[in-house]
Design a protein around this motif. Sequence first.
Motif, short mmCIF file in Angstrom:
data_model
loop_
_atom_site.label_atom_id
_atom_site.label_comp_id
_atom_site.label_asym_id
_atom_site.label_seq_id
_atom_site.Cartn_x
_atom_site.Cartn_y
_atom_site.Cartn_z
N THR A 258 37.44 215.16 69.50
CA THR A 258 37.93 213.97 68.80
C THR A 258 39.22 213.46 69.42
N LEU A 259 40.14 214.38 69.71
CA LEU A 259 41.41 213.98 70.31
C LEU A 259 41.21 213.35 71.68
N ALA A 260 40.21 213.84 72.42
CA ALA A 260 39.94 213.29 73.75
C ALA A 260 39.50 211.83 73.68
N ALA A 261 38.95 211.41 72.53
CA ALA A 261 38.49 210.03 72.37
C ALA A 261 39.62 209.08 71.99
N VAL A 262 40.79 209.62 71.64
CA VAL A 262 41.93 208.78 71.29
C VAL A 262 42.57 208.28 72.59
N PRO A 263 42.69 206.98 72.77
CA PRO A 263 43.27 206.45 74.02
C PRO A 263 44.68 206.98 74.27
N ASP A 264 45.02 207.17 75.53
CA ASP A 264 46.33 207.70 75.89
C ASP A 264 47.47 206.80 75.44
N ASP A 265 47.20 205.48 75.36
CA ASP A 265 48.28 204.56 75.00
C ASP A 265 48.37 204.33 73.49
N ALA A 266 47.54 204.99 72.70
CA ALA A 266 47.59 204.82 71.24
C ALA A 266 48.76 205.61 70.68
N ALA A 267 49.75 204.91 70.15
CA ALA A 267 50.92 205.57 69.57
C ALA A 267 50.90 205.51 68.05
N GLN A 268 49.90 204.87 67.47
CA GLN A 268 49.66 204.88 66.03
C GLN A 268 48.19 205.22 65.80
N VAL A 269 47.96 206.22 64.97
CA VAL A 269 46.60 206.65 64.67
C VAL A 269 46.43 206.77 63.16
N VAL A 270 45.50 206.01 62.61
CA VAL A 270 45.15 206.10 61.20
C VAL A 270 43.98 207.09 61.11
N VAL A 271 44.20 208.22 60.47
CA VAL A 271 43.17 209.25 60.35
C VAL A 271 42.55 209.18 58.97
N VAL A 272 41.24 208.94 58.94
CA VAL A 272 40.47 208.91 57.69
C VAL A 272 39.62 210.16 57.67
N GLY B 200 33.94 208.01 64.29
CA GLY B 200 34.39 207.67 65.63
C GLY B 200 35.85 207.24 65.69
N VAL B 201 36.24 206.76 66.86
CA VAL B 201 37.58 206.26 67.12
C VAL B 201 37.46 204.78 67.47
N TYR B 202 38.16 203.92 66.72
CA TYR B 202 38.01 202.48 66.88
C TYR B 202 39.37 201.79 66.85
N GLY B 203 39.49 200.69 67.57
CA GLY B 203 40.72 199.92 67.58
C GLY B 203 40.97 199.21 66.26
N LEU B 204 42.23 198.86 66.05
CA LEU B 204 42.65 198.06 64.89
C LEU B 204 43.45 196.89 65.44
N THR B 205 42.81 195.74 65.55
CA THR B 205 43.43 194.60 66.22
C THR B 205 43.61 193.38 65.35
N ASP B 206 42.84 193.26 64.26
CA ASP B 206 42.81 192.00 63.51
C ASP B 206 42.78 192.27 62.01
N ALA B 207 43.40 191.37 61.28
CA ALA B 207 43.49 191.51 59.83
C ALA B 207 43.22 190.17 59.17
N GLY B 208 43.20 190.18 57.85
CA GLY B 208 42.99 188.94 57.12
C GLY B 208 42.95 189.23 55.63
N VAL C 299 41.93 203.78 64.59
CA VAL C 299 41.54 204.58 63.45
C VAL C 299 40.60 205.67 63.94
N VAL C 300 40.82 206.89 63.45
CA VAL C 300 39.93 208.02 63.71
C VAL C 300 39.31 208.36 62.36
N MET C 301 37.99 208.25 62.26
CA MET C 301 37.37 208.37 60.94
C MET C 301 36.11 209.21 60.97
N GLY C 302 35.91 209.97 59.90
CA GLY C 302 34.72 210.80 59.79
C GLY C 302 34.96 211.91 58.77
N ASP C 303 33.93 212.67 58.48
CA ASP C 303 34.09 213.81 57.58
C ASP C 303 34.90 214.89 58.29
N HIS C 304 35.52 215.79 57.54
CA HIS C 304 36.46 216.75 58.13
C HIS C 304 35.80 217.64 59.16
#
Length: 262
Positions: free
Chosen positions: A78-92, A143-151, A252-257
């Motif tokens: 899971t950690l390997a899927a987090v981009p190297d430049d990601a300095a904020q990670v929302v873990v669900v 999975g691991v997904y970007g967070l780019t847009d809100a509304g 965001v990194v999300m999934g069951d424990h």
Amino acid sequence: MITPRRRAALLAASLLLTGCGGGAAATPEHRPGATAAGPPERPGPPERPGAPATPGTPAPVVSVEAAPRGIPGLGTKTLAAVPDDAAQVVVVTGRGRDSPLSTVVLYRRAEAGWQAGEPWPAHNALHGWSDHHRGGDLRSPIGVYGLTDAGGLLRDPGTRLSYDRGTGFTSPGTGFEGESLRGSFDYVIAIDYNREPGTSPLDWTRPLGAERGGGIWLHVDHGGPTHGCVSIAEQHMKELLLALDPALHPVVVMGDHASLAR
């Protein structure tokens, strides 16, 4: 011309087919300049009491005494899927593979390691989680997904993310436990699963195909399971919107424990 009542009906139907949101067209109130090529450049939010004075600096998080080098609960894969430049990670972290209950924690990368914010109770999809999400399966995608847009239906609270405000975020009807869905989309953050980053959360583009679902968001909790999204309390949504900074490449990194521990 599609009336507001008709638009609400279309959105309600889309919830059953594609996830918590998605399917509706972007509203006329979409911020000018936000295109598929990326969100427009925008200044940081107005300075708030207790907020960092430097523009572009995210809101403070509550750190643990000894910041861990890794993120607790995340395995090597899971950690390997987090981009190297990601300095904020929302873990669900879901309570179980088939559970609709989860916990959300925002982590910030610091020189000493990862600093953790407070844990927030959350809901995910009714049937839990899936490694291969499909539209209508009532499971949230792992999975691991970007967070780019809100509304949202409400005005921008001051987020650095591109923000689309409009009536397309109306959430009619009731949830799986009979709870009202009103206000669920007052604030949303699009999870970049099967969508084009840099567009409104309401954008219908599905790169993986419509059968793989879409419209997976972080949004305001309505007190019950979701169709595929992750929901937290309104106050926590506002805190998250104020904290996330595109310059820190949040994901965001999300999934069951058990899945996240791999």
